[in-house]
Design an enzyme around this catalytic site. Structure first.
Site, mmCIF file in Angstrom:
data_model
loop_
_atom_site.group_PDB
_atom_site.id
_atom_site.type_symbol
_atom_site.label_atom_id
_atom_site.label_comp_id
_atom_site.label_asym_id
_atom_site.label_seq_id
_atom_site.Cartn_x
_atom_site.Cartn_y
_atom_site.Cartn_z
ATOM 1 N N GLU A 289 0.825 -1.206 0.000
ATOM 2 C CA GLU A 289 0.000 0.000 0.000
ATOM 3 C C GLU A 289 0.866 1.266 0.000
ATOM 4 O OE1 GLU A 289 -4.458 -0.072 1.723
ATOM 5 O OE2 GLU A 289 -2.929 0.208 3.245
ATOM 6 N N HIS A 310 7.457 -26.821 -1.951
ATOM 7 C CA HIS A 310 6.801 -27.900 -2.686
ATOM 8 C C HIS A 310 5.638 -27.381 -3.525
ATOM 9 C CE1 HIS A 310 9.113 -30.990 -0.480
ATOM 10 N NE2 HIS A 310 9.214 -29.978 0.369
ATOM 11 N N LYS A 424 -14.029 0.820 -3.976
ATOM 12 C CA LYS A 424 -15.112 1.269 -3.091
ATOM 13 C C LYS A 424 -16.180 2.001 -3.901
ATOM 14 C CE LYS A 424 -12.221 1.939 0.981
ATOM 15 N NZ LYS A 424 -11.620 2.922 1.868
HETATM 16 O O1 PA5 Z 1 -3.171 1.485 5.917
HETATM 17 C C1 PA5 Z 1 -4.295 1.952 5.760
HETATM 18 O O2 PA5 Z 1 -4.518 3.160 5.922
HETATM 19 C C2 PA5 Z 1 -5.483 1.095 5.417
HETATM 20 O O3 PA5 Z 1 -5.116 -0.203 5.088
HETATM 21 C C3 PA5 Z 1 -6.464 1.042 6.560
HETATM 22 O O4 PA5 Z 1 -5.822 0.524 7.693
HETATM 23 C C4 PA5 Z 1 -7.704 0.194 6.234
HETATM 24 O O5 PA5 Z 1 -8.254 0.598 5.031
HETATM 25 C C5 PA5 Z 1 -8.738 0.325 7.347
HETATM 26 O O6 PA5 Z 1 -9.114 1.654 7.487
HETATM 27 P P1 PA5 Z 1 -9.898 2.163 8.761
HETATM 28 O O7 PA5 Z 1 -9.062 1.915 9.973
HETATM 29 O O8 PA5 Z 1 -10.130 3.611 8.509
HETATM 30 O O9 PA5 Z 1 -11.184 1.366 8.846
#
Ligand code: PA5
Length: 448
Positions: A289, A310, A424
């Site tokens: 990310e 494996h 989303k």
């Molecule tokens: O690293 C990030 O910002 C995301 O992966 C969030 O942790 C994830 O989308 C969850 O978001 P939230 O804590 O707002 O529900």
């Protein structure tokens, strides 16, 4: 003080030492700009000095809350997705006896997770279990509006209220969210839940040392002080003022970016202790990310070895030569188990009799490393002296710092995730969410 060890010797031969050293000044500058908060995404750099700024009072408060809840429950359901669950899941898995629950002597309460998927059967099966158990809920969402955990919380809150009554349920629910914004904050305030705040300047995937990771882990009986101390010691070791060659985060970042520049596009995190499976999942989120944007980034993958030798071993050995392998190795196992002698020796294993299983595992690791290097896969190795919360704290901070430095070396902002919005938007349009009428029309035309 012992530290995790980083070995990048088996990177040379694929890139020259001078290619890594050529990134030295840039890596130091990137590290400095993380510390001075002058680079891209600098409103999300609260994690950089988080370990050293956590106070004893904050830890004591979390421990007290945990103790209170522990006395009332057998299970705790942690609701969250992405950075809101992977850190605590990684540490809980690494630090739990694999068969604890079946042995009936696991730590209490057991931590279970929800809201990390939208699987209908998963939640039905979970609620069937919860029908029979005393449980509490820790609901975690920084934005307070993420769909997956919000749905799971709606269902489980309902379940708990029906089971123990709304008045009692409120004492069994803890919310970890933004200080003032988001639907979860509103819900928590209205229902009177105990709450913890996720700092504004710490993004989800960098939040394991905030209440996001610390509250569930304290409830699960894990040593959050050792975790924080490990991260604190690593924070000092990774300072930009330290010698580059002795700064594991800067060195790892420079080595992987030098390899990336030479055409290596995928990094596999390999473990030889399968309890680290979820540490790799956490790592994949952190790097995936953070790095994957502007058509750049090393794709983070993972394997559990020797099991995956494996299945994936063939590709690693002879598939497309775009791989980097980073091994996480644990120097000393917790237990000792020797291989017995067998008089008949039908399996031909008497040559191993009297040897520890870990010795065989380490030889498998070494043999695999050499084979993969021979097969043109550069190799880095991270060794933890042993598997405990202290070294997990070190390794997690090390990866966070390396990820920030590497992101700056690639010229991207490692602290946003604009690409996550695309799915989303489509999902909300397909679900006819109010406010998505235009997108809804467009997507339905496209699908018709
Ligand atoms: O690293 C990030 O910002 C995301 O992966 C969030 O942790 C994830 O989308 C969850 O978001 P939230 O804590 O707002 O529900």
């Amino acid at each position: 003080m012992n530290f995790i060890k980083l070995d990048i010797e088996k990177v040379y031969g694929f890139v020259d030492k001078s290619d890594v050293m050529a990134l030295k000044e840039k890596a130091i500058a990137a590290n400095k700009s993380l510390e001075e908060k002058t680079g891209k995404g600098n409103d999300f750099l609260g994690w950089v000095n988080l370990p050293s700024s956590i106070t004893d009072a904050e830890l004591t408060d979390i421990e007290n809350t945990a103790r209170k809840l522990q006395s009332e429950i057998e299970l705790v359901v942690v609701i969250g997705i992405g950075g809101s669950y992977l850190g605590s899941k990684a540490i809980a898995e690494a630090m739990t006896d694999t068969f604890a629950n079946l042995k009936g002597k696991g730590k209490k309460p057991v931590i279970l997770f929800a809201g990390q998927n939208i699987g209908e059967d998963y939640l039905v099966e979970l609620t069937e279990l919860l029908d029979k158990k005393k449980y509490g809920i820790v609901v975690i969402s920084k934005s307070g509006t993420t769909t997956e955990p919000a749905i799971a919380f709606r269902i489980l809150k309902n379940h708990l209220e029906n089971k123990v009554g709304a008045a009692k349920a409120k004492d069994l629910i803890i919310a970890v969210t933004d200080e003032s914004k988001g639907a979860l904050r509103t819900l928590a305030t209205q229902n009177g839940y105990k709450t913890y705040v996720i700092p504004d300047d710490v993004g989800g995937r960098y939040s394991v040392l905030t209440p996001v990771g610390l509250v569930p882990l304290a409830i699960g009986g894990f040593d959050i002080r050792a975790l924080v101390q490990g991260a604190r010691d690593m924070e000092k070791k990774c300072l930009s003022s330290n010698n580059f060659e002795e700064n594991p985060a800067a060195l790892y970042a420079a080595a992987r970016i030098a390899l990336y520049n030479s055409g290596k596009k995928i990094e596999i995190l390999a473990n030889y202790e399968n309890k680290l499976h979820f540490l790799a999942e956490w790592w994949k989120q952190l790097f995936g990310e953070s790095d994957g944007k502007e058509a750049k980034g090393i794709f983070p993958a993972s394997v559990d070895l020797t099991a995956d030798l494996h299945s994936m071993g063939q590709y690693i050995q002879e598939g497309e030569r775009i791989l980097i392998e980073t091994v996480i190795s644990i120097a000393k196992t917790k237990y000792s188990l020797t291989i017995p002698t067998d008089n008949a020796d039908l399996d031909g294993l008497n040559f191993l009799a009297g040897k520890n299983l870990d010795y065989v595992n380490k030889m498998a690791e070494l043999g695999t490393q050499l084979a993969h290097v021979d097969g043109n896969v550069p190799n880095m190795r991270i060794e933890l002296p042993e598997l405990n919360e202290y070294y997990l704290g070190q390794v997690m901070y090390f990866f966070e710092k390396a990820c920030g430095i590497g992101g700056y070396l690639m010229g991207i902002n490692p602290f946003n995730q604009p690409g996550v919005e695309a799915y989303k938007k489509n999902m909300f349009a397909l679900l006819d969410k109010p406010g998505f009428e235009v997108e809804s029309k467009k997507i339905k035309t496209r699908l018709s």
